[in-house]
Design a protein around this motif. Structure first.
Motif, PDB file in Angstrom:
ATOM      1  N   TYR A   1      16.790  48.314  46.260  1.00  0.00           N
ATOM      2  CA  TYR A   1      16.891  47.747  47.613  1.00  0.00           C
ATOM      3  C   TYR A   1      17.058  48.896  48.594  1.00  0.00           C
ATOM      4  N   HIS A   2      16.287  48.874  49.689  1.00  0.00           N
ATOM      5  CA  HIS A   2      16.378  49.906  50.719  1.00  0.00           C
ATOM      6  C   HIS A   2      16.564  49.255  52.090  1.00  0.00           C
ATOM      7  N   LYS A   3      17.388  49.877  52.897  1.00  0.00           N
ATOM      8  CA  LYS A   3      17.621  49.392  54.256  1.00  0.00           C
ATOM      9  C   LYS A   3      17.899  50.599  55.140  1.00  0.00           C
ATOM     10  N   TRP A   4      17.251  50.633  56.312  1.00  0.00           N
ATOM     11  CA  TRP A   4      17.548  51.691  57.273  1.00  0.00           C
ATOM     12  C   TRP A   4      17.211  51.216  58.679  1.00  0.00           C
ATOM     13  N   PHE A   5      17.726  51.950  59.644  1.00  0.00           N
ATOM     14  CA  PHE A   5      17.417  51.655  61.042  1.00  0.00           C
ATOM     15  C   PHE A   5      16.067  52.264  61.357  1.00  0.00           C
ATOM     16  N   SER A   6      15.121  51.433  61.759  1.00  0.00           N
ATOM     17  CA  SER A   6      13.764  51.891  62.032  1.00  0.00           C
ATOM     18  C   SER A   6      13.635  52.415  63.461  1.00  0.00           C
ATOM     19  N   PRO A   7      13.301  53.697  63.635  1.00  0.00           N
ATOM     20  CA  PRO A   7      13.033  54.207  64.983  1.00  0.00           C
ATOM     21  C   PRO A   7      11.829  53.519  65.633  1.00  0.00           C
ATOM     22  N   SER A   8      10.851  53.130  64.830  1.00  0.00           N
ATOM     23  CA  SER A   8       9.651  52.494  65.372  1.00  0.00           C
ATOM     24  C   SER A   8       9.950  51.119  65.938  1.00  0.00           C
ATOM     25  N   LEU A   9      10.843  50.385  65.285  1.00  0.00           N
ATOM     26  CA  LEU A   9      11.132  49.000  65.665  1.00  0.00           C
ATOM     27  C   LEU A   9      12.470  48.830  66.367  1.00  0.00           C
ATOM     28  N   GLN A  10      13.310  49.889  66.334  1.00  0.00           N
ATOM     29  CA  GLN A  10      14.629  49.826  66.955  1.00  0.00           C
ATOM     30  C   GLN A  10      15.466  48.671  66.400  1.00  0.00           C
ATOM     31  N   ARG A  11      15.438  48.535  65.090  1.00  0.00           N
ATOM     32  CA  ARG A  11      16.226  47.518  64.404  1.00  0.00           C
ATOM     33  C   ARG A  11      16.291  47.885  62.928  1.00  0.00           C
ATOM     34  N   ASN A  12      17.217  47.293  62.206  1.00  0.00           N
ATOM     35  CA  ASN A  12      17.299  47.511  60.773  1.00  0.00           C
ATOM     36  C   ASN A  12      16.146  46.806  60.065  1.00  0.00           C
ATOM     37  N   MET A  13      15.617  47.465  59.046  1.00  0.00           N
ATOM     38  CA  MET A  13      14.550  46.884  58.235  1.00  0.00           C
ATOM     39  C   MET A  13      14.914  47.044  56.765  1.00  0.00           C
ATOM     40  N   GLU A  14      14.499  46.053  55.969  1.00  0.00           N
ATOM     41  CA  GLU A  14      14.817  46.035  54.551  1.00  0.00           C
ATOM     42  C   GLU A  14      13.545  45.912  53.724  1.00  0.00           C
ATOM     43  N   LEU A  15      13.624  46.384  52.491  1.00  0.00           N
ATOM     44  CA  LEU A  15      12.521  46.203  51.559  1.00  0.00           C
ATOM     45  C   LEU A  15      13.033  46.303  50.131  1.00  0.00           C
ATOM     46  N   LEU A  16      12.230  45.813  49.198  1.00  0.00           N
ATOM     47  CA  LEU A  16      12.525  45.895  47.777  1.00  0.00           C
ATOM     48  C   LEU A  16      11.419  46.671  47.077  1.00  0.00           C
ATOM     49  N   VAL A  17      11.819  47.481  46.079  1.00  0.00           N
ATOM     50  CA  VAL A  17      10.863  48.230  45.273  1.00  0.00           C
ATOM     51  C   VAL A  17      11.042  47.815  43.818  1.00  0.00           C
ATOM     52  N   PHE A  18       9.931  47.474  43.180  1.00  0.00           N
ATOM     53  CA  PHE A  18       9.954  47.075  41.779  1.00  0.00           C
ATOM     54  C   PHE A  18       9.106  48.049  40.976  1.00  0.00           C
ATOM     55  N   GLY A  19       9.704  48.661  39.961  1.00  0.00           N
ATOM     56  CA  GLY A  19       8.958  49.558  39.097  1.00  0.00           C
ATOM     57  C   GLY A  19       9.322  51.013  39.297  1.00  0.00           C
ATOM     58  N   HIS A  20       8.772  51.847  38.422  1.00  0.00           N
ATOM     59  CA  HIS A  20       9.135  53.261  38.407  1.00  0.00           C
ATOM     60  C   HIS A  20       7.935  54.203  38.499  1.00  0.00           C
ATOM     61  N   ALA A  21       6.733  53.671  38.322  1.00  0.00           N
ATOM     62  CA  ALA A  21       5.546  54.538  38.296  1.00  0.00           C
ATOM     63  C   ALA A  21       4.295  53.690  38.478  1.00  0.00           C
TER      64      ALA A  21
END
Length: 242
Positions: A5-25
């Motif tokens: 799970y990743h979350k950060w404040f997006s400079p492009s959108l001026q708001r927090n954004m979240e995403l999920l990553v599944f897998g390793h390669a």
């Protein structure tokens, strides 16, 4: 199956954004959500589970990004100019923030752009505008000119048109595309479109496929039985086309 799970404040959108990553390669899949949906919906709908074997084998790494459709195309309280402007902010978020993350986590992975329904629009639009970033694009149950009313789906820009609108509607700008350099870049993409025979977007998909073919751009259009505009169909589609 590795899940991050990743979350950060997006400079492009001026708001927090979240995403999920599944897998390793493996190949990196930039997976856009459906209309106004969230980054966790493909997991909840078992679409990610349908890809488990490919993910665990290291063939795919899937990035489920969030949507801001309620701030852009589905924000009826905003002028259509600003809806499109917000969409362009989202595009910058993808290109300047998400894609670099994908390359950091998986430097060897080529990038596939994919999505279902409204997510298919996002996937196809960004791939054709920035073909050098991607090796493949998969649009499932999508429409590629959201200024056209189709069935129960309205014109999302309420009749408003300008240059930004034109250059973000694949079925408009591709028809007038004559640059050999850009066409050659798009030709390097593997292009897959899938839609149901009863889907309101069927003719829109046929039109896009025909326009591409007319420019010598190879593409595959798969027409499914019934409407095929549901998660139970997408679970099957991703197994075939990813």
């Amino acid at each position: 199956m590795k899940r991050e799970y990743h979350k950060w404040f997006s400079p492009s959108l001026q708001r927090n954004m979240e995403l999920l990553v599944f897998g390793h390669a493996g190949a990196s899949v930039l997976f856009f959500p459906t209309r106004t949906a969230r980054f966790y919906d493909y997991e909840d709908w078992k679409v990610i589970e349908a890809l488990r074997s490919k993910i665990e084998a290291g063939h795919l790494q899937v990035y489920c990004v969030d949507s801001i459709d309620l701030e852009s195309f589905y924000n009826e309280f905003s002028h259509p100019y600003h809806r499109m402007e917000r969409h362009l902010h989202y595009e910058q978020y993808i290109l300047q923030e998400v894609v670099p993350l994908m390359k950091t986590l998986n430097a060897a992975g080529s990038i596939i752009s994919a999505g279902c329904s409204m997510g298919a629009y996002h996937a196809v639009n960004i791939a054709f505008k920035h073909p050098s970033v991607f090796v493949k694009v998969v649009g499932m149950s999508g429409r590629y000119d959201i200024t056209q009313a189709m069935g129960n789906f309205r014109d999302l820009l309420d009749g408003y048109r300008d240059e930004n609108v034109y250059f973000n509607m694949p079925n408009q700008f591709l028809n007038d595309l004559h640059s050999p350099e850009i066409i050659d870049q798009i030709k390097r993409l593997q292009i897959i479109l899938a839609v149901g025979e009863e889907d309101a977007f069927l003719e829109d998909n046929k039109y896009l496929s025909t326009v591409l073919a007319g420019k010598g751009i190879q593409n595959s259009l798969y027409i499914w039985h019934e409407e095929a505009h549901r998660a139970r169909y997408w679970r099957k589609m991703v197994q075939l086309y990813f």
